[in-house]
Design a protein around this motif. Structure first.
Motif, PDB file in Angstrom:
ATOM      1  N   ARG A 146      -2.661   7.570   2.886  1.00 53.03           N
ATOM      2  CA  ARG A 146      -1.087   8.117   2.634  1.00 53.03           C
ATOM      3  C   ARG A 146      -1.380   9.641   3.176  1.00 53.03           C
ATOM      4  O   ARG A 146      -1.456  10.253   3.485  1.00 53.03           O
ATOM      5  CB  ARG A 146      -0.796   7.871   1.623  1.00 53.03           C
ATOM      6  CG  ARG A 146       0.755   9.179   1.636  1.00 53.03           C
ATOM      7  CD  ARG A 146       1.802   8.498   0.089  1.00 53.03           C
ATOM      8  NE  ARG A 146       2.766   9.298   0.164  1.00 53.03           N
ATOM      9  CZ  ARG A 146       2.562  10.323  -0.196  1.00 53.03           C
ATOM     10  NH1 ARG A 146       1.829  11.233  -0.681  1.00 53.03           N
ATOM     11  NH2 ARG A 146       4.229  10.824   0.043  1.00 53.03           N
ATOM     12  N   GLN A 190       1.033   4.161   1.580  1.00 45.29           N
ATOM     13  CA  GLN A 190       0.685   4.285   3.146  1.00 45.29           C
ATOM     14  C   GLN A 190       2.190   3.750   3.416  1.00 45.29           C
ATOM     15  O   GLN A 190       2.146   4.467   4.768  1.00 45.29           O
ATOM     16  CB  GLN A 190      -0.243   5.447   3.582  1.00 45.29           C
ATOM     17  CG  GLN A 190      -0.689   3.463   4.496  1.00 45.29           C
ATOM     18  CD  GLN A 190      -1.323   2.666   3.966  1.00 45.29           C
ATOM     19  OE1 GLN A 190      -1.518   2.559   2.429  1.00 45.29           O
ATOM     20  NE2 GLN A 190      -2.833   2.040   3.986  1.00 45.29           N
ATOM     21  N   LEU A 217      -9.146  -6.114   2.848  1.00 51.45           N
ATOM     22  CA  LEU A 217      -9.416  -4.423   2.341  1.00 51.45           C
ATOM     23  C   LEU A 217     -10.557  -4.265   2.425  1.00 51.45           C
ATOM     24  O   LEU A 217     -11.196  -2.974   3.735  1.00 51.45           O
ATOM     25  CB  LEU A 217      -8.683  -3.737   1.137  1.00 51.45           C
ATOM     26  CG  LEU A 217      -7.921  -2.682   1.473  1.00 51.45           C
ATOM     27  CD1 LEU A 217      -7.316  -2.329   2.511  1.00 51.45           C
ATOM     28  CD2 LEU A 217      -6.993  -2.191   0.533  1.00 51.45           C
ATOM     29  N   GLU A 231      -6.660  -7.451  -1.008  1.00 53.31           N
ATOM     30  CA  GLU A 231      -7.844  -7.684  -2.129  1.00 53.31           C
ATOM     31  C   GLU A 231      -8.798  -7.972  -1.601  1.00 53.31           C
ATOM     32  O   GLU A 231     -10.372  -7.053  -1.594  1.00 53.31           O
ATOM     33  CB  GLU A 231      -7.281  -7.477  -2.951  1.00 53.31           C
ATOM     34  CG  GLU A 231      -5.809  -7.023  -4.400  1.00 53.31           C
ATOM     35  CD  GLU A 231      -6.222  -7.317  -5.918  1.00 53.31           C
ATOM     36  OE1 GLU A 231      -7.545  -7.078  -6.297  1.00 53.31           O
ATOM     37  OE2 GLU A 231      -5.232  -7.120  -6.265  1.00 53.31           O
ATOM     38  N   ARG A 236     -12.166  -2.530   6.037  1.00 53.85           N
ATOM     39  CA  ARG A 236     -12.238  -0.463   6.058  1.00 53.85           C
ATOM     40  C   ARG A 236     -13.775  -0.280   6.588  1.00 53.85           C
ATOM     41  O   ARG A 236     -14.059   0.516   6.981  1.00 53.85           O
ATOM     42  CB  ARG A 236     -12.259  -0.042   3.901  1.00 53.85           C
ATOM     43  CG  ARG A 236     -10.990   0.016   3.329  1.00 53.85           C
ATOM     44  CD  ARG A 236     -11.180   0.840   2.629  1.00 53.85           C
ATOM     45  NE  ARG A 236     -10.170   1.589   2.086  1.00 53.85           N
ATOM     46  CZ  ARG A 236      -9.521   0.754   0.827  1.00 53.85           C
ATOM     47  NH1 ARG A 236     -10.338   0.258  -0.363  1.00 53.85           N
ATOM     48  NH2 ARG A 236      -8.135   1.377   0.901  1.00 53.85           N
ATOM     49  N   ASN A 294       0.997  -0.638   0.404  1.00 52.47           N
ATOM     50  CA  ASN A 294       0.020   0.011  -0.061  1.00 52.47           C
ATOM     51  C   ASN A 294       0.806   1.406  -0.334  1.00 52.47           C
ATOM     52  O   ASN A 294       2.057   1.463   0.332  1.00 52.47           O
ATOM     53  CB  ASN A 294      -1.056   0.063   1.029  1.00 52.47           C
ATOM     54  CG  ASN A 294      -2.055  -0.965   1.044  1.00 52.47           C
ATOM     55  OD1 ASN A 294      -2.143  -1.926   0.585  1.00 52.47           O
ATOM     56  ND2 ASN A 294      -2.803  -0.935   2.170  1.00 52.47           N
TER      57      ASN A 294
END
Lengths: 349, 92
Positions: A268, A5, A217, A214, A221, A3
């Motif tokens: 990020r 970030q 995530l 994938e 979230r 990712n």
């Protein structure tokens, strides 16, 4: 899956490590020169400020797990191991260099004089950079771990977490409220038992995320708020337990997990000063290996030049932190532009 | 690797950037097809630097799932990836 970030998180992690060590070593110096340790509000504040540092090594291990997937997934095992061997050069050589320098500094400052064999043992178990042997172990296991996690992600994760919980109670008898029979000690691996008891889950967690990010995530979230809430509650409980001198060992194992999962879903763009963190993140291994030495030398310097300053932790800790994070950073930046850049990665990683 | 235009190719720009900022050398001494991972020249930190760099320089957005060796493991792969992204952006 890697990712955007992650580079920012690495910078944040090294800053937390240095801040944690600045507090810890200041308090150790307090004890060594005979000052009475802080009490009441000051003690509680220091404990609360120090605790975020406990998430730093989990972040490093998690990110390394993600990267090993990027590096070796889908490659034949011999090629995967060639990549691992190449990467490990820049982990092991700097580790040996800075460990030896640390031993010399500790010897010269006269707070640690050990028989030669103890120094060899220190190198093996990772004293004082205790997560490096664990990182090397996981890198060496990496290609096989990636294969296993690709087939059975949740089973592997459950097995590692179960073993970590078991090890915690072996290394710290009674941490889970029970004491295992003494023979269980033989089920814990030498050299790595303490670090596995603290951090075993994070590298495999990174591998799971690297392979199945994938899928993971979106559900993560959706539960970011409960993750944040449980991270804060566990942090608060751990701080309260440490202040009250309760047994906080099991909380120490659990508290970084929701925060690591939260780190995955942070974007990020929503991290303040992201590019500044990334600059430190780029030097994170070098900063990790140098920070204890710099803090030791600074504390020795304060003792010689301004001993009256030491009791004023409100000044000492920020000064230690800022100097320790920035002086090695500038040295590494200067080295980039000098002939020394040719050996830079063997010195600072 | 010979350049025929005044404007350096994407490959040349990448070689210059990687040599100067990551390898810390005067020139990029490897073939464009050389795998960064197998040669040990690029680690995870460098990878993220490259991602941020190409986003800034070429005004493209790299999604997380695009950060894979197929797109980032050599100069030629990165250059191909940039071209694909730029053509996609201009098509939009």
């Amino acid at each position: 899956m890697i990712n955007r970030q992650f580079a920012t998180l690495r910078g944040l992690a090294i800053i937390l490590v240095v801040f944690d060590h600045a507090i810890d070593m200041s308090l150790t110096e307090f004890g060594r020169v005979g000052l009475s340790p802080p009490s009441g509000f000051a003690r509680g504040l220091l404990i609360a400020l120090q605790q975020p540092g406990t998430i730093a090594v989990p972040i490093f291990l998690f990110l390394s797990g993600c990267f090993i997937v990027y590096a070796v997934n889908g490659r034949e095992i011999p090629i995967a191991y060639r990549i691992v061997a190449t990467s490990l050069r820049y982990v092991i050589v700097p580790y040996l260099v800075w460990s030896l320098i640390f031993y010399v500094v500790a010897y010269l400052l006269q707070y640690q004089r050990l028989p030669l064999l103890e120094y060899v043992k220190g190198l093996l178990v990772g004293y004082p950079f205790n997560f490096v042997p664990l990182l090397i172990f996981f890198y060496m296991l990496g290609p096989l771990l990636v294969l296993a996690v690709r087939r059975h992600p949740w089973l592997m994760l459950a097995a590692v977490l179960g073993y970590q919980v078991f090890l915690l109670n072996v290394v710290s008898p009674g941490a889970l409220g029970v004491v295992f029979p003494s023979w269980t000690w033989w089920l814990s691996p030498p050299i790595l038992r303490s670090t596995l008891a603290k951090w075993a889950i994070y590298f495999p967690l990174g591998v799971v995320y690297g392979l199945h990010g994938e899928v993971i995530l979106d559900p993560l979230r959706r539960i970011w708020l409960p993750l944040a809430a449980s991270g804060i509650v566990l942090y608060g409980l751990r701080v309260a337990a440490l202040i009250q001198d309760w047994d906080a060992r099991a909380l120490g194992l659990a508290s970084p997990i929701p925060l690591i999962l939260l780190c995955i879903v942070i974007k990020r763009e929503s991290i303040p000063l992201a590019s500044r963190f990334e600059q430190y993140g780029r030097r994170s291994y070098g900063l990790y290996l140098t920070n204890l030495i710099v803090i030791s030398l600074l504390l020795a310097g304060i003792q010689v030049a301004a001993p009256w300053l030491l009791p004023h932790l409100i000044v000492v800790i920020p000064v230690l932190f800022l100097v320790t994070i920035n002086i090695p950073f500038w040295i590494m930046t200067l080295a980039d532009r000098s002939p020394a850049r040719l050996i830079q990665r063997y010195v600072f990683g | 690797m010979t350049e025929t235009h005044d404007t350096p190719s994407i490959e040349q720009q990448l070689r210059n950037y990687i040599a100067e900022k990551i390898l810390l050398t005067d020139r990029f001494p490897y073939p464009d097809e050389m795998s960064f991972l197998e040669s040990g020249n690029i680690d995870s930190l460098n990878l993220m630097e490259i991602v941020l760099h190409i986003e800034q320089v070429y005004h493209i957005t790299v999604a997380d799932h695009e950060i894979v060796p197929d797109n980032f493991d050599s100069v030629s792969k990165i250059a191909d990836f940039i071209r694909r992204k730029m053509s996609h952006t201009s098509a939009i």
